[in-house]
Design a protein around this motif. Structure first.
Motif, mmCIF file in Angstrom:
data_model
loop_
_atom_site.group_PDB
_atom_site.id
_atom_site.type_symbol
_atom_site.label_atom_id
_atom_site.label_comp_id
_atom_site.label_asym_id
_atom_site.label_seq_id
_atom_site.Cartn_x
_atom_site.Cartn_y
_atom_site.Cartn_z
ATOM 1 N N ARG A 364 0.818 -1.220 0.000
ATOM 2 C CA ARG A 364 0.000 0.000 0.000
ATOM 3 C C ARG A 364 0.851 1.270 0.000
ATOM 4 N N ILE A 365 2.122 1.143 -0.389
ATOM 5 C CA ILE A 365 3.003 2.311 -0.476
ATOM 6 C C ILE A 365 3.132 2.709 -1.938
ATOM 7 N N LYS A 366 2.820 3.962 -2.249
ATOM 8 C CA LYS A 366 2.885 4.449 -3.626
ATOM 9 C C LYS A 366 3.771 5.692 -3.693
ATOM 10 N N ASP A 367 4.762 5.628 -4.570
ATOM 11 C CA ASP A 367 5.641 6.782 -4.785
ATOM 12 C C ASP A 367 5.222 7.474 -6.071
ATOM 13 N N LEU A 368 4.325 8.434 -5.954
ATOM 14 C CA LEU A 368 3.846 9.183 -7.115
ATOM 15 C C LEU A 368 4.609 10.482 -7.318
ATOM 16 N N ILE A 369 5.693 10.641 -6.570
ATOM 17 C CA ILE A 369 6.605 11.762 -6.839
ATOM 18 C C ILE A 369 7.606 11.335 -7.905
ATOM 19 N N ALA A 370 8.173 10.137 -7.722
ATOM 20 C CA ALA A 370 9.096 9.613 -8.734
ATOM 21 C C ALA A 370 8.360 9.254 -10.017
ATOM 22 N N HIS A 381 1.924 8.059 -0.903
ATOM 23 C CA HIS A 381 0.777 7.463 -0.218
ATOM 24 C C HIS A 381 1.259 6.251 0.566
ATOM 25 N N THR A 382 0.772 6.099 1.759
ATOM 26 C CA THR A 382 1.044 4.897 2.538
ATOM 27 C C THR A 382 -0.149 4.617 3.443
ATOM 28 N N THR A 383 -0.398 3.341 3.701
ATOM 29 C CA THR A 383 -1.442 2.929 4.647
ATOM 30 C C THR A 383 -0.758 2.228 5.804
ATOM 31 N N VAL A 384 -1.018 2.704 7.013
ATOM 32 C CA VAL A 384 -0.308 2.187 8.190
ATOM 33 C C VAL A 384 -1.305 1.708 9.238
ATOM 34 N N PHE A 385 -0.801 0.811 10.113
ATOM 35 C CA PHE A 385 -1.593 0.392 11.271
ATOM 36 C C PHE A 385 -1.364 1.444 12.354
ATOM 37 N N CYS A 386 -2.299 2.370 12.426
ATOM 38 C CA CYS A 386 -2.130 3.563 13.259
ATOM 39 C C CYS A 386 -2.472 3.238 14.725
ATOM 40 N N ALA A 392 -5.143 3.417 8.504
ATOM 41 C CA ALA A 392 -5.397 4.790 8.057
ATOM 42 C C ALA A 392 -4.440 5.120 6.915
ATOM 43 N N GLU A 393 -4.930 5.879 5.972
ATOM 44 C CA GLU A 393 -4.101 6.302 4.845
ATOM 45 C C GLU A 393 -3.453 7.647 5.181
ATOM 46 N N GLU A 526 -4.347 -10.040 -16.808
ATOM 47 C CA GLU A 526 -4.866 -8.748 -16.337
ATOM 48 C C GLU A 526 -3.765 -7.996 -15.594
ATOM 49 N N LEU A 527 -3.379 -6.851 -16.131
ATOM 50 C CA LEU A 527 -2.292 -6.065 -15.554
ATOM 51 C C LEU A 527 -2.715 -5.443 -14.222
ATOM 52 N N LYS A 528 -1.720 -5.243 -13.367
ATOM 53 C CA LYS A 528 -1.971 -4.618 -12.069
ATOM 54 C C LYS A 528 -1.153 -3.339 -11.961
ATOM 55 N N SER A 529 -1.693 -2.392 -11.239
ATOM 56 C CA SER A 529 -1.033 -1.096 -11.110
ATOM 57 C C SER A 529 0.349 -1.266 -10.483
ATOM 58 N N GLY A 530 1.345 -0.557 -11.066
ATOM 59 C CA GLY A 530 2.700 -0.585 -10.550
ATOM 60 C C GLY A 530 3.598 -1.596 -11.214
ATOM 61 N N GLU A 531 3.046 -2.476 -12.067
ATOM 62 C CA GLU A 531 3.875 -3.500 -12.713
ATOM 63 C C GLU A 531 4.721 -2.889 -13.835
ATOM 64 N N ILE A 532 5.889 -3.487 -14.042
ATOM 65 C CA ILE A 532 6.755 -3.119 -15.170
ATOM 66 C C ILE A 532 6.510 -4.144 -16.266
#
Length: 824
Positions: A364-370, A381-386, A392-393, A526-532
């Motif tokens: 659940r970690i997404k680097d949308l800056i790079a 974006h990250t989702t953590v056990f708060c 929580a995101e 079926e492709l998944k988000s983040g795959e190369i």
């Protein structure tokens, strides 16, 4: 009160609205741009005063509201001025020429494009109203004697009416979207203006005292949900997307909307203290690591919350079932925290510190800056056990990233991020806008219907997207459910046309370091988000019919169909001929004559019989349906012919005339020393020039010419000897002849294709093809040709005998059939 209700407002005081607008533009525009907005405001105020003095009314409040919406996006002066003056130009109170002279050419272009879009909108309403009025007039003009029948069929009539209205709406909606795509490519401010007007319209329609047409309200809300809200999202304008979705939700599903609103309010109250505690901890931690940050917590907007409930609950069917099946605790990111910092390095510093505080959820970690989205969105974006192990995101952005996320494409004008000096993200977004124009041209070139185009827009362009990467790190956005074929065509048409496979590259962390692992996947994976994704190409690979089942996007399917239409026509014709012959054979029909071919072309509205065969080969037309249609036609003709022959049997025996009517066919032989008699070549033995022939006098159809060794002639000599006469090849002018032939060859894959290619190159038509393979793997191919003469046939024989694995070619005179039977 939720954020949507807080942001809805109606401007009652023009003076207050004017002050508010000027305050907004002064906060982010230069002095010269503010002066330009003030000049536009002055022109509009003067125009409204002149209109009022002549008895016409121009609601300045609406123009100010739209301008304020645009100013809140931080768009440039051209965009804000367009929002101010458009209504005056649209009402013909202000000329476009004056706008061009006083406010500049770019503003005039934006207004002109918006006017063209509005013309389509009005045309849509006019056409729909005309369709409804025409239906009403038709019903009123119906005779009284048909009232009972109309009452019986009222349900079907109402359904037809709705269907016609939907077709009209789809047509006009498709035209509006096409024009909008073109306008976006030229200047995205046109669409920002359109979105601002649509948002203002939706706000007014959701007011408690709205008294407009309810059907129009539903139609506008449906369009807002399906077209305008997703478009705002693709342009990076998350705030407008959320508000349009919630407003449409309120209109289209009022009961569900109210229930979801109550649930969200209840959840907000329950989580308020929790959110405050987490925000306090995050603020303390930011101070501890020396990062200046703004921390906030929020609950998702209503429609987003509703979609997550549906996704978890499944297809429940009704609101009552949803209430029973919904489990709010399963929505992990119902609560989200946002941290705004000054720089991108600070974003990564904050991310690492949060992961040291709370355990992150895997995947659940997404680097949308790079790797920013094509619409320019950047964040971590990250989702953590708060606290208390609640998921929580957390979103981490810079202030500039946050403004881009809220206002999207408009921010490129705020930062002057356009033209040759534009940043990479701005260029990528503008490139995407241009690709929309190319995409709609591709879809249109595939001759899709308006309904198909509208569905393609909703599913390919505005559906939820995944983001996959090329091996070079380029981001490609595709609809959820896309396959490697969709990705290949998204990269380039040539890559798609020669796609032979795909590799998925994944990074695996081990104790000795990270490793890249490559695995092959099928074309329907079926492709998944983040795959190369690495596409494997081959010169020998090319699209097939099966690819249409693998591809998900309309763009990929249209390119596959275009390739098949260009390169597989000849093969489809041959396949279609074989399928039709097989379907006809089951009904006892050996061959189709030219008259029947022409009749079928008219029935299926195709230019030639070859086009019909190609459609059968391409699975566009079912061969069984053609066979049924042709059988019914011949049964009707046979009934008429049998009645005629029955009448002739009661009359005197047939005698040969001394001369023939001038209107008879030009196909003539010399019969019993007399020329000019109506003749036909028999289909049972297919005589050719130089064959020894005899004639048989039929009843009403002239003389049927057979080969002398035809088995039917032997039968005629025993039963009707007096009707068998001598004929010879004199003055023959037959346009083509049917020539059955047999090809003996060693069986192999692709043999029929190679033979069909040679036959096509010589210019000969194949009407039937049957094959038989014996135990020695010898294949006997029986086919009937339509030839112009013996020279063409023997030339074809010479070409066919050069085909690989072909042993022998000759006319079928019956001996090969006997030989095959013996070998069996």
């Amino acid at each position: 009160m939720n954020r949507l209700l807080e942001e809805q407002y109606t401007i009652q005081d023009v003076s207050a609205a004017t002050v508010q607008l000027l305050a907004l533009v002064q906060s982010h525009m230069s002095a010269s741009e503010v002066e330009r907005v003030q000049h536009a405001l002055k022109i509009v105020q003067e125009t409204c005063q002149e209109a009022t003095s002549t008895g016409r009314l121009l609601p300045l409040e609406h123009a100010l509201t739209v301008a304020i919406i645009l100013a809140r996006m931080h768009i440039d002066a051209v965009g804000v001025c367009a929002g101010l003056v458009f209504e005056a130009v649209d009402a013909k109170l202000l000329s476009l020429e004056r706008v061009k002279q006083e406010l500049g050419l770019p503003l005039a272009h934006v207004i002109d494009s918006m006017l063209r879009l509005n013309i389509l909108e009005r045309k849509k309403q006019t056409v729909v109203e005309a369709a409804v009025n025409a239906q009403s007039a038709q019903q009123k003009g119906t005779r009284k004697g048909q009232e009972e029948r109309e009452e019986k069929n009222s349900g079907a009539s109402e359904e037809n009416k709705k269907r016609r209205n939907r077709e009209v709406q789809h047509h006009q909606q498709a035209e509006t979207v096409r024009k909008m795509f073109v306008a976006m490519a030229e200047d995205p401010r046109v669409v920002l203006l359109k979105l601002a007007y649509r948002l203002n319209t939706m706000r007014l329609m959701c007011l408690p005292d709205y008294t407009g047409d309810l059907q129009e309200r539903v139609t506008v809300a449906q369009e807002s949900r399906e077209i305008y809200a997703p478009l705002a999202g693709r342009l990076g304008m998350s705030r407008m997307e959320s508000e349009l979705e919630d407003l449409a939700f309120q209109i289209l599903e009022p009961e569900t909307y109210e229930w979801v609103r109550q649930v969200v309010e209840m959840e907000s109250k329950q989580w308020r203290s929790y959110v405050d505690r987490v925000c306090a901890i995050l603020r303390q931690e930011m101070v501890a690591i020396g990062v200046q940050a703004i921390v906030s917590g929020r609950v998702k907007h209503l429609y987003s919350f509703y979609k997550k409930l549906l996704r978890n609950a499944g297809d429940v069917g009704s609101l009552e079932n949803l209430k029973k099946a919904a489990d709010v605790s399963q929505i992990h990111d119902v609560i989200a925290f946002r941290i705004l910092v000054d720089t991108a390095p600070d974003c990564y510093l904050v991310l690492g510190h949060i992961h040291s505080l709370w355990k992150p959820k895997e995947g659940r970690i997404k680097d949308l800056i790079a790797n920013p989205k094509p619409n320019g969105y950047s964040a971590l974006h990250t989702t953590v056990f708060c606290l208390d192990d609640h998921l929580a995101e957390v979103q981490i952005r810079t202030h500039a990233m946050h403004e881009m996320a809220e206002y999207g494409v408009a921010m490129h004008w705020h930062y002057k991020d356009v033209g040759d000096t534009a940043s990479a993200s701005a260029k990528e977004l503008l490139s995407w806008l241009r690709q929309l124009t190319e995409w709609q041209r591709d879809i249109r070139a595939a001759h899709t219907s308006d309904t198909e185009f509208a569905n393609a827009v909703k599913h390919d362009i505005f559906q939820e997207q995944i983001f996959v990467f090329t091996p070079k790190g380029e981001v490609k956005d595709l609809p959820v459910g896309s396959t490697p074929l969709d990705f290949a065509y998204r990269v380039h048409t040539k890559v798609g046309d020669h796609c032979a496979g795909a590799r998925i590259i994944t990074e695996i962390s081990r104790g000795d370091g990270d490793r890249l692992v490559t695995r092959m996947v099928p074309l329907d994976y079926e492709l998944k988000s983040g795959e190369i994704v690495d596409i494997v190409t081959s010169r020998s690979a090319h699209p097939t019919r099966d690819w249409l089942r693998f591809a998900r996007t309309a763009a990929a399917k249209s390119k596959i169909r275009r390739y098949l239409k260009t390169h597989e026509r000849d093969i489809n014709i041959q396949i279609g001929r074989e399928r039709l012959d097989k379907a006809l054979g089951t009904r006892g029909i050996v061959a189709v004559n030219e008259e029947a071919e022409n009749w079928l072309c008219g029935e299926y509205h195709v230019a030639s019989f070859a086009d019909l065969l190609a459609s059968i080969g391409a699975n566009d037309i079912r061969p069984h349906a053609v066979a049924v249609k042709l059988t019914e036609r011949w049964q009707q003709l046979r009934e008429g012919k049998d009645a005629k022959e029955t009448k002739e049997k009661e009359e005197e025996p047939v005698t040969l005339p001394a001369s023939t009517n001038k209107q008879l066919s030009s196909t003539r032989l010399q019969v019993a020393g007399v020329s000019g008699l109506l003749t036909r070549l028999a289909n049972c033995c297919c005589p050719l020039p130089s064959d020894e022939i005899v004639g048989f006098i039929s009843r009403g159809r002239g003389v049927i010419v057979h080969r002398a060794d035809c088995w039917n002639v032997s039968r005629y000599r025993q039963s009707d000897q007096e009707r068998v006469i001598d004929v010879n090849w004199v003055s023959m002018s037959q346009p083509h002849y049917r020539a059955p032939i047999v090809i003996v060859a060693h069986d192999r894959r692709g043999l029929i294709r190679d033979i069909a290619t040679v036959v096509s190159e010589v210019g000969v038509n194949m009407t039937t093809v049957t094959t038989h393979v014996n135990a020695k793997h010898e294949v006997f191919i029986n086919t009937t040709l339509e030839i112009e003469g013996l020279e063409q046939m023997y030339r074809l024989f010479a070409r066919l005998e050069k085909v690989k694995d072909v042993v022998h070619v000759e006319r079928e005179l019956g001996k090969w059939t006997n030989a095959q039977s013996t070998k069996q």
